[in-house]
Design a protein around this motif. Structure first.
Motif: not given
Ligand code: PFF
Length: 509
Positions: A34, A38, A228, A231-232, A294, A402, A460
Motif C-alpha cells: 500500500n 500510494y 487506502g 482501510s489499512q 499486493t 474494502s 469506494s
C-alpha cells in the motif's frame, strides 16, 4: 463476568495476544505494498492521522465493551445496544470468517515459499525450467517459482498444515493461545529487527527510507491515498471484526483499557514502521521493481533481493527461510484471533462447547481456503491473476477488506455512540484507567468516526462505477466470478447474521 468464562493468566499474555493479532500479514505484506502504491511519503501522514482519529477510539471501544460485558462482540453489542447492534456483530463474525479463509490461503503460500527456500527457490537454473509459463532463465526467479508453486496442489496440503496449527493453538482457549504467543510474538520482533539492521547496513539502504519518508504533498490531495490509509489502519489494528472484543472479554473487569489500547496500537504501528524500513531498504538496494499485485512485493520482489544478499547459497537460503518463517508466525498469531472471535461468539450465543464452535467456524473456512488455493490456471499469460484460487482470493479480498470492516466499524460507532451513549463507555473506561479521556472521545465516537467511515465507504463505492472489480481479467469459463462473489458474500453474510440475531439469547431462552 459471565460464569465459567476463561481468563488470561496475566496482562502480558493479553498484550502479547492482542498485539500478535494486530501484527500480521497486514504489517508486512499489505502495508508495504500500500505504501508503495500510494507513493511512499504520501502515505505516512494520512496513516498517522488514521491512527489517532479512527484507530485508537475504535480500539478503546472494542476493548471497552469486551470488559464491560465479559462477552464476545455480538453478545456485547446486544447487551449494550440491543438486537440491531447484535446484527452488526454477527456481520462482523461472518466477515472474519471470509477473511480467515483467504488469510490462511496466503499463509499456505508463504509456507510453500518457506519450504522452497531450502528446495529450489534460490537455486539458479533449477527454478525456471519448472515453470510452464516462461522461458528458462539463467538466474533464479522468485516470481516464476511463486507462480509455479500456486499452480500445483501443494498449497492445498500446506493450508491444512496451517489449519492444524491454528486449531492446536486454539484448542484450550486462552491457556494454549497464551503459550503460543509467548514464543511467537517475541520471535517475530527479533527476526524483523534483524532484517531491518541487515537492510539498513547495505549500501543504498537509506534511499528506500528517504523514499518512504519524504513527504509528498501532491499525493496527499488524492482521495485514494486517504481511503487506502484508513482501510489499512483498520485492518492492521484488527478492528471491525470482533476479535479485539473477544480477547478483551477474557480480562478482569478492572483492566485499564485506555492504557491497553495505546500499548497495542503502539506495538502494532512500530512493527509496521520497522517492516516498512526493512522492505523499502531492500527494494532500493537491489533496485527492484515492485509492479504487480499486493502479494508481489513480499512474495517475489523481496526474495529476489534476498537472493542477492550473499554469494553463499546457504546464507541466502537461511535468510529466505527466516523471512517466510517470519511471515508465517506473524500470520498465525493473527489467524488464531480471526478464528477465536467467531468461535467465542458462537459459544456465547449457542452455549456450545469450544470444540463444536471451532468446528462450526473451521469447516466452512477450510473449504474457502481450499477454493483460494485451487491451482486451475485461468490466465495463461499470467497478466492478471494466474490461477483460479488467486482470482477468488483477490475478488473476495476486494469486497470484504474494502467494505465489511468499515461498515461494521460504522455500525458499532453508531450503536455505542448513539444508542448506548458514548459517555457511558467513556466513564466505564475512565473508571479503571490512570489517564482519563475527556469529552472529546464522545465527539469522536458519535461524529468523527462515523463521518470518516461513511466518506471512505462512499468514495469506494463511487470508484466501483468504473467497472466491476476483476471483470477486466479474462478467466475463460470463470468469467462469472466477479459478479458471483460479491453477491455470495452479501447474501451469506446478511442471511447468517439475520438468522443468528433472530435466535433468542441464552438469558432470554
Ligand atoms: N491485523 C491483522 C494483520 O495486520 O495482518 C489482520 C487481522 C487479524 C485483521 C484479526 C482483523 C482481525 F480481526
Amino acid at each position: 463476568m459471565s460464569n465459567n468464562r476463561q481468563n488470561w493468566n496475566s496482562k502480558l499474555g493479553f498484550i502479547l495476544a492482542a498485539s500478535g493479532s494486530a501484527i500480521g500479514l497486514g504489517n508486512i505484506v499489505f502495508f508495504s505494498s500500500n505504501a508503495y502504491q500510494y507513493g511512499g511519503g504520501a502515505f505516512y501522514l494520512p496513516y498517522f492521522i488514521a491512527l489517532f482519529v479512527l484507530g485508537l477510539p475504535i480500539m478503546m471501544l472494542e476493548f471497552g465493551i469486551g470488559t464491560m460485558t465479559g462477552k464476545s462482540f455480538p453478545m456485547a453489542l446486544s447487551q449494550l445496544a440491543g438486537k440491531r447492534a447484535e446484527f452488526a456483530g454477527w456481520w462482523s463474525v461472518m466477515s472474519a470468517m471470509f477473511i480467515t479463509a483467504y488469510y490462511v490461503a496466503i499463509l499456505g503460500w508463504a509456507f510453500g515459499m518457506m519450504v522452497g527456500s531450502f528446495g529450489s527457490l534460490f537455486e539458479p537454473g533449477i527454478t525456471a525450467p519448472f515453470t510452464p509459463f516462461e522461458a528458462p532463465q539463467p538466474s533464479p526467479s522468485a516470481m516464476v517459482y511463486f507462480f509455479h508453486l500456486i499452480a500445483t496442489w501443494w498449497p492445498v496440503i500446506f493450508i491444512f498444515v496451517i489449519w492444524g496449527l491454528n486449531l492446536l493453538i486454539l484448542q484450550r482457549g486462552t491457556e494454549s493461545i497464551e503459550r503460543a504467543v509467548r514464543i511467537f510474538v517475541p520471535l517475530m520482533w527479533v527476526f524483523m529487527i534483524g532484517l531491518v539492521i541487515k537492510g539498513l547496513t547495505l549500501d543504498g539502504g537509506f534511499d528506500g527510507i528517504m523514499y518512504l519518508f519524504t513527504p509528498d504533498l501532491e499525493g496527499i490531495s488524492e482521495a485514494g491515498v486517504w481511503r487506502g490509509a484508513f482501510s489499512q489502519m483498520f485492518f492492521s489494528l484488527s478492528l471491525g471484526l470482533g476479535t479485539m472484543t473477544a480477547y478483551a472479554s477474557y480480562l478482569p473487569k478492572d483492566a485499564d483499557q485506555i492504557n491497553n489500547s495505546f500499548l497495542v496500537s503502539f506495538l502494532n504501528c512500530s512493527f509496521e514502521f520497522i517492516a516498512g524500513l526493512a522492505i523499502f531498504s531492500l527494494l532500493f538496494v537491489f533496485a527492484l521493481n515492485p509492479a504487480g499485485s499486493t502479494l508481489s512485493l513480499s512474495f517475489f520482489v523481496i526474495p529476489q533481493g534476498i537472493n542477492e544478499l550473499s554469494s553463499s547459497p546457504w546464507i541466502v537460503r537461511l535468510f529466505g527461510f527466516l523471512f517466510f518463517f517470519l511471515i508465517v508466525i506473524a500470520g498465525l498469531t493473527s489467524s488464531i484471533s480471526l478464528i477465536e472471535g467467531p468461535a467465542s461468539a458462537l459459544m456465547d450465543k449457542l452455549k456450545i462447547s469450544r470444540k463444536r464452535a471451532l468446528a462450526l467456524v473451521a469447516i466452512p473456512c477450510m473449504i474457502g481456503s481450499v477454493l483460494c488455493t485451487l491451482p486451475i490456471i485461468v490466465d495463461k499469460g499470467l497478466s492478471g491473476n494466474g490461477t483460479l484460487g488467486l482470482s477468488i482470493l483477490d475478488i473476495t479480498d476486494h469486497w470484504v477488506f474494502s467494505y465489511s470492516l468499515l461498515i461494521v466499524g460504522f455500525m458499532e460507532a453508531i450503536a455505542i455512540g448513539w444508542v448506548l451513549g458514548a459517555d457511558k463507555l467513556r466513564l466505564a473506561l475512565n473508571k479503571h484507567s490512570k489517564w482519563n479521556i475527556g469529552p472529546w472521545f464522545n465527539i469522536f465516537i458519535k461524529f468523527v468516526v462515523p463521518g470518516i467511515l461513511l466518506t471512505v465507504i462512499g468514495t469506494s463505492l463511487w470508484s466501483e462505477r468504473e467497472g466491476l472489480y476483476g471483470a477486466n481479467v479474462d478467466m475463460g469459463s470463470f468469467n462469472w466470478l466477479p459478479i458471483f462473489i460479491p453477491i455470495f458474500w452479501l447474501l451469506i453474510s446478511l442471511g447468517v447474521a439475520f438468522y443468528l440475531t433472530s435466535r433468542p439469547n441464552p438469558e432470554e431462552a
